[in-house]
Write a protein that holds these residues in place. Sequence first.
Motif, PDB file in Angstrom:
ATOM      1  N   LEU A 109     -82.670  88.294  70.379  1.00 16.19           N
ATOM      2  CA  LEU A 109     -82.558  87.191  69.428  1.00 16.19           C
ATOM      3  C   LEU A 109     -83.367  86.022  69.982  1.00 16.19           C
ATOM      4  N   GLU A 110     -84.353  85.593  69.212  1.00 16.30           N
ATOM      5  CA  GLU A 110     -85.175  84.468  69.667  1.00 16.30           C
ATOM      6  C   GLU A 110     -84.520  83.191  69.187  1.00 16.30           C
ATOM      7  N   TRP A 111     -83.948  82.469  70.128  1.00 15.76           N
ATOM      8  CA  TRP A 111     -83.165  81.288  69.786  1.00 15.76           C
ATOM      9  C   TRP A 111     -84.093  80.129  69.412  1.00 15.76           C
ATOM     10  N   ASP A 112     -84.045  79.756  68.140  1.00 16.35           N
ATOM     11  CA  ASP A 112     -84.905  78.665  67.713  1.00 16.35           C
ATOM     12  C   ASP A 112     -84.054  77.694  66.911  1.00 16.35           C
ATOM     13  N   GLU A 113     -83.838  76.529  67.502  1.00 18.02           N
ATOM     14  CA  GLU A 113     -82.883  75.620  66.880  1.00 18.02           C
ATOM     15  C   GLU A 113     -83.271  75.205  65.475  1.00 18.02           C
ATOM     16  N   ARG A 114     -84.563  75.284  65.202  1.00 22.82           N
ATOM     17  CA  ARG A 114     -85.014  74.872  63.863  1.00 22.82           C
ATOM     18  C   ARG A 114     -84.380  75.725  62.770  1.00 22.82           C
ATOM     19  N   ASP A 115     -84.080  77.011  63.135  1.00 25.24           N
ATOM     20  CA  ASP A 115     -83.512  77.920  62.135  1.00 25.24           C
ATOM     21  C   ASP A 115     -82.055  77.631  61.813  1.00 25.24           C
ATOM     22  N   ILE A 116     -81.396  76.901  62.710  1.00 22.40           N
ATOM     23  CA  ILE A 116     -79.965  76.640  62.480  1.00 22.40           C
ATOM     24  C   ILE A 116     -79.791  75.853  61.188  1.00 22.40           C
ATOM     25  N   VAL A 117     -80.755  75.006  60.906  1.00 19.56           N
ATOM     26  CA  VAL A 117     -80.672  74.145  59.728  1.00 19.56           C
ATOM     27  C   VAL A 117     -80.404  74.960  58.469  1.00 19.56           C
ATOM     28  N   GLY A 118     -81.116  76.092  58.342  1.00 20.92           N
ATOM     29  CA  GLY A 118     -80.980  76.940  57.162  1.00 20.92           C
ATOM     30  C   GLY A 118     -79.546  77.427  57.009  1.00 20.92           C
ATOM     31  N   VAL A 119     -78.967  77.897  58.113  1.00 19.64           N
ATOM     32  CA  VAL A 119     -77.595  78.411  58.073  1.00 19.64           C
ATOM     33  C   VAL A 119     -76.631  77.279  57.733  1.00 19.64           C
ATOM     34  N   LYS A 120     -76.902  76.119  58.306  1.00 12.20           N
ATOM     35  CA  LYS A 120     -76.026  74.971  58.075  1.00 12.20           C
ATOM     36  C   LYS A 120     -76.045  74.592  56.590  1.00 12.20           C
ATOM     37  N   ARG A 121     -77.230  74.662  56.014  1.00 14.88           N
ATOM     38  CA  ARG A 121     -77.363  74.327  54.592  1.00 14.88           C
ATOM     39  C   ARG A 121     -76.548  75.294  53.745  1.00 14.88           C
ATOM     40  N   TRP A 122     -76.557  76.566  54.133  1.00 12.80           N
ATOM     41  CA  TRP A 122     -75.807  77.556  53.365  1.00 12.80           C
ATOM     42  C   TRP A 122     -74.297  77.283  53.459  1.00 12.80           C
ATOM     43  N   VAL A 123     -73.846  76.958  54.673  1.00  6.99           N
ATOM     44  CA  VAL A 123     -72.421  76.656  54.861  1.00  6.99           C
ATOM     45  C   VAL A 123     -72.025  75.482  53.955  1.00  6.99           C
ATOM     46  N   THR A 124     -72.886  74.480  53.879  1.00  2.00           N
ATOM     47  CA  THR A 124     -72.603  73.326  53.002  1.00  2.00           C
ATOM     48  C   THR A 124     -72.551  73.768  51.536  1.00  2.00           C
ATOM     49  N   ARG A 125     -73.463  74.670  51.160  1.00  3.56           N
ATOM     50  CA  ARG A 125     -73.473  75.152  49.768  1.00  3.56           C
ATOM     51  C   ARG A 125     -72.170  75.864  49.429  1.00  3.56           C
ATOM     52  N   VAL A 126     -71.682  76.696  50.369  1.00  2.16           N
ATOM     53  CA  VAL A 126     -70.418  77.410  50.132  1.00  2.16           C
ATOM     54  C   VAL A 126     -69.290  76.401  49.971  1.00  2.16           C
ATOM     55  N   TRP A 127     -69.290  75.417  50.854  1.00  5.11           N
ATOM     56  CA  TRP A 127     -68.248  74.379  50.832  1.00  5.11           C
ATOM     57  C   TRP A 127     -68.249  73.658  49.474  1.00  5.11           C
ATOM     58  N   ASN A 128     -69.438  73.328  48.991  1.00  4.44           N
ATOM     59  CA  ASN A 128     -69.554  72.651  47.694  1.00  4.44           C
ATOM     60  C   ASN A 128     -69.094  73.560  46.561  1.00  4.44           C
TER      61      ASN A 128
END
Length: 749
Positions: free
Chosen positions: A517-536
Amino acid sequence: MGHVRVYTISDCFARYYAMNRRFVIHPMGWDAFGLPAENAAILNKVNPAEWTMSNIDFMRDQLRSLGLSFQYSTFATCEESYYKQTQRLFLQLYKERLAYQGFATVHWDPVDQTVLANEQVDAEGRSWRSGALVEKRDLKQWFLRITDYSEPLLKGLDTVDWPSDVVAAQKQWIGRSEGHVVEFPLTHDDAVDPQTVLKIFTTRIDTLNYVDFLAVSVDHPLAREFPKTTRLPLHAVVGNKKIPVFAAEYVLSDYGCGAIMGVPRHDERDAAFAAAHGIPSLPDEDLHHLRISATATYHLRDWLVSRQRYWGCPIPIIHCPKCGPVPVPDRDLPVRLPSKITSGPLSQDQEWSSVPCPCDERLPSRRESDTLDTFVDSSFYFHRYLDIANPDEIVSQELRDKYLPVDLYIGGKEHACMHLLYARFVDKVLMNNPSAEPFTRLLTQGMVLGKTRKTSISKRYLLPGEAPPTHESVVEVFEKMSKSKFNGISPSELLQEHGADVLRLYTLFKAPPHLSLEWDERDIVGVKRWVTRVWNLVHAAAAAAAAAGTQSLLTGTSGFAMSPFMLETARFISHVVEKSHSLNTAVAALMKASTQLQKDLDAGREIQQDLLVFLQLLVPFAPFLAHESASVLGIDQTKLMVWPLLLREDVGNAVAAWQTSGDMSPDAAAVMATPPMERTVVVQINGKTKGTMTVSVEKLQQEPGALPEPDIRSLAMEKIVGRHLSRTGQVVKRVIIPPTGKLINFVVA
Ligand code: ANZ
């Protein structure tokens, strides 16, 4: 970060199976003895026990905050109650003659000041732990006779469901080699008749007639009779051939017979040796009248377990001048570590070291001062997990027989020839069954790689944000995380910043478990956005339900009234968790499902049941989000404890229970009344669509996650493929059914 990844993966499985009403044991323990702790403690001038325990506290908190559903009341291998069992294991091995002391030329790690087992030295001759170039030393050491189990260790590999590369690596390490033992009668140079017999091992019996010399290892008994001589005063007379005997460095003492026949015409090393020692070529001669027996030998060596360090389990042996090595009686276990902390062997503590012999109080004796390799501690912990409070034995037979073997074992590939081999050996001994296998299924997770920044020419590692010198540019690559490469990341900081579920989802989504797994913090943003979408989405659904007054729909017991799309998603995720293990695609399916739910909601459709199923499916991956969402929606939290696709019988039983209690769930009643749904499956031959067929989804639902492949396959054969084959005369080479189950492709030729 590696541990966050592996534990998230195992937590996901544990939660999934628990939701499917399996009795899940998801244990956690601390492999706490060993050099890293000892070295760190020396550096920080603290007691290794204190150092270790404070690290464990820190780690436990971190794992808890990741929502990992472990059984946290557990043990550390450095606790007395645990190492008492390690000592019992050692004594059992000793009594079964599987532990012994012997002189050996061993690998000595000059940095860590201790010996290493063969498996712990890499191909370049470096220590697996310190990275130092290993030296050779002659020392008296303790060994475990793992070689007695070479054949069962090899055979068992054919019975387990493990990744093929791990099986291959272990097979190669055990290294079964089939060949022949040939017995040469030896005569002393000054004598006439043969006085002894030399056995040699060869895998090339076809070269027997071309032998020019015989050679033994330098510590072979024959070589010891004539120390420091290369050409031994011995020869073999066979027919017209007088074959000289040598002692040669390249002959290993502990392989085959510790002796070889030299065939310079066929073997390069023999040729080099013959040239170096002026050994002439002899005439060919048929030697097949010699005693020859077919045999197999193994490359596996006995496991060297002595370590000359403080922070390990003391070997429970007392050396008596009269009786020799004597096992410490069970009533005196555990042999505790001396209170005086040393940076070397335990014998530095004289008081601890001096004891009377257990057989006779009057005989002053001394304790064994070596400690055990920490791989011994970890070779049986999966037995101990079942019975951690039992003071009398590692595990009661009842519990052992009930729960072992481990159904799913998750770990790193780097243990292929170490822990995984040792644990298999010890399990066979403890189970008293050479064909026992401790780990039925193995999932090896890939490494977490960090982004390193290097200068383009000098290849120097740069600190985050550091600019390269003017004439150089920055090269970014992903490499194993390490302090010296400045590419490590702190799980605690990430947890603080993003929360546990984002971290879990990111780790699961970024790569399939078995790949790096190539850890790239920039990609976390995408997952975070999805979590927010589910929450909404959850909030919007709650608002819509409140407005329509439909909240009552959520009082059912499970998602029996889910839409075909949700059923599809549930089946797909079940399949992934149980069969393919590609958890990343399961997260992707959840993402797709939430988009569909949002669409349905926007279109004013009823989504309450599907949303419940969605949250149930979300639990193994993002438990916090799922449970928080349930409370927003007013869903009873216990509903998130069941997987939406339980077996039919379970549903049946549940319905029966409801009926007897006179409380038939409306959902269950509905599902019983629903006509079976059907689905279309596309049939392909060599990737080209040849037709479609209809399969009942009802049937598919019988077994969660598993496609009834034989059914689909025979149906397709009967309806479409059979005709094609009889026309062309081709045969089926392979059948591919992707996890979605919507397609079946026959590869024919
Ligand atoms: C004669 C010969 C001729 C061999 C030839 C090889 C090629 P593996 O496959 O690893 O089992 N051998 C046997 N015992 C040895 C020892 N203790 N130390 C070093 N070498 C040893 O290799 C078996 C071969 O390695 C054997 O077959 C033997 O050399 C050598 F053209 O015998 B052969």
